[in-house]
Design an enzyme around this catalytic site. Structure first.
Site, PDB file in Angstrom:
ATOM      1  N   CYS A 141       0.025   3.835   2.677  1.00  0.00           N
ATOM      2  CA  CYS A 141       0.463   3.337   3.990  1.00  0.00           C
ATOM      3  C   CYS A 141       1.930   3.689   4.226  1.00  0.00           C
ATOM      4  CB  CYS A 141       0.273   1.829   4.086  1.00  0.00           C
ATOM      5  SG  CYS A 141      -1.457   1.294   3.971  1.00  0.00           S
ATOM      6  N   CYS A 147       0.846  -1.208   0.000  1.00  0.00           N
ATOM      7  CA  CYS A 147       0.000   0.000   0.000  1.00  0.00           C
ATOM      8  C   CYS A 147       0.875   1.249   0.000  1.00  0.00           C
ATOM      9  CB  CYS A 147      -0.924  -0.032   1.213  1.00  0.00           C
ATOM     10  SG  CYS A 147      -1.799   1.517   1.519  1.00  0.00           S
TER      11      CYS A 147
END
Length: 380
Positions: free
Chosen positions: A309, A306
């Site tokens: 993230c 991600c």
């Protein structure tokens, strides 16, 4: 000669000090002077039974006469009560008096003879010959051991002789024969009063008065009842303070347990650090620890693939250091799939704000400003 003069001067000074403060007499360091005064025939008053904990004459503690209790430790001291004990005596320790044999056959002749001995005893009592009265009553009891009135009468004479234990033995023998013997209750009550057993004495005398009231019982009760009431009030106060002490002790123990639990929880929560979560049991353990310490927990769901993230993860780590009393938990959804499934994670990064085991807020996406605002809002 000079040495003797010095001792006399010291003794004079000691006597002057004792007049202003008699407690000096019981100072161990001045035992020589006390012994010397006693050798001269001086009467040394006994040390006070109950002393206050503060300085003499200062504050409410100076006149403490009922109970003293220290809540800071396990000590609990019950002090003396001021009672009127002017007519009490030491227990008599004479050998038990002769008692009749209840199994013997009592004929009419023996009953008549016993009655004659009782009359002789009454005459002796009227002349103040109490020991002689005891002898006649003892002979009467030997002749008619089943008569409650004979035992009760002898008990009343023992009361006059200030032999309370002997009186109690006879009174109880009378009550065993006749449980409604007013004279038996009266004698036992008066004997117990002589021994300073005020509550038991009051109980007996009230029973006697209810069966057959007389003025002598009323006179004795005027002294017995105030003492009995003081003891009852003292007991209630003692019990009340004992319960309060036990309550405070229990509260201290609960506080100690809470402190120990919070300490254990704080150790497990790693203040200022991000804690990786790898399983459901591990998550439950950390959330329970956060609840026990009343802390906000932030559950951060992330994934290695991600991009957002990776963008916000360094901020999450720096916020953990900035807010050390907030619990920062990090879950990789690919590693802990059961945790992600239980929280219905469909997007990462996702942040859940949990307090006392309940979700209070949520943030989805890599919004740095919103993340810190929510931490400040819920973590205060």
């Amino acid at each position: 000669m000079e040495m003797e003069t010095e001792k006399i001067d010291e003794l004079r000074y000691f006597i002057r000090q004792c007049r202003s403060d008699p407690s000096i007499l019981h100072d161990p360091s001045l035992a020589f002077f006390k012994s010397y005064l006693q050798s001269l025939g001086a009467r040394i008053p006994p040390a006070a039974k109950s002393e206050s904990r503060g300085m003499p004459g200062s504050g409410s503690d100076a006149n403490k006469t009922d109970l003293e209790m220290d809540y800071d430790d396990d000590s609990f001291v019950e002090s003396d009560i001021e009672l009127d004990e002017s007519d009490t005596v030491a227990p008599d320790d004479d050998p038990p008096q002769k008692m009749g044999n209840p199994s013997i056959e009592v004929t009419e002749e023996k009953q008549d003879a016993a009655q004659m001995e009782k009359l002789k005893a009454v005459n002796a009592m009227s002349e103040g010959k109490l020991d002689e009265a005891i002898e006649h009553l003892t002979e009467a009891i030997m002749l008619n051991p089943g008569s409650a009135i004979l035992y009760a009468t002898r008990a009343s004479v023992f009361v006059k002789l200030k032999k309370p234990n002997a009186a109690i033995r006879d009174a109880e023998a009378a009550l065993q024969i006749n449980p409604d013997s007013a004279k038996g209750y009266k004698a036992r009550g008066m004997a117990r009063a002589i021994l300073g057993k005020w509550e038991e004495a009051a109980s007996d005398l009230h029973v006697a008065s209810n069966i057959d009231h007389d003025e002598e019982i009323s006179m004795v009760l005027k002294k017995v009842e105030p003492n009995a009431r003081k003891i009852e009030e003292h007991r209630r106060k003692y019990q009340r303070l004992r319960k309060e002490k036990e309550r405070k002790k229990a509260e201290r123990e609960r506080q100690r347990q809470r402190t120990a639990e919070e300490s254990d929880a704080s150790t497990a929560l790693k203040d200022g650090q991000v804690i990786g979560i790898h399983s459901h049991p591990e998550l439950d353990s950390k959330l329970n620890a956060a609840s026990r310490t009343s802390r906000l927990a932030i559950l951060y769901f992330t994934a290695t693939w991600c991009g957002p993230c990776r963008f916000i993860s360094p901020l999450f780590t720096s916020l953990a250091a900035k807010y050390p009393k907030v619990v920062f938990l990090k879950v990789d959804i690919d590693e802990a799939r059961d945790v992600a499934a239980s929280w219905n994670i469909s997007n990462v990064p996702s942040f859940f704000f949990v307090r006392d085991g309940k979700e209070v807020d949520k943030l989805v996406g890599a919004d740095k400003g919103a993340l810190e605002r929510k931490i400040a809002q819920h973590g205060g």
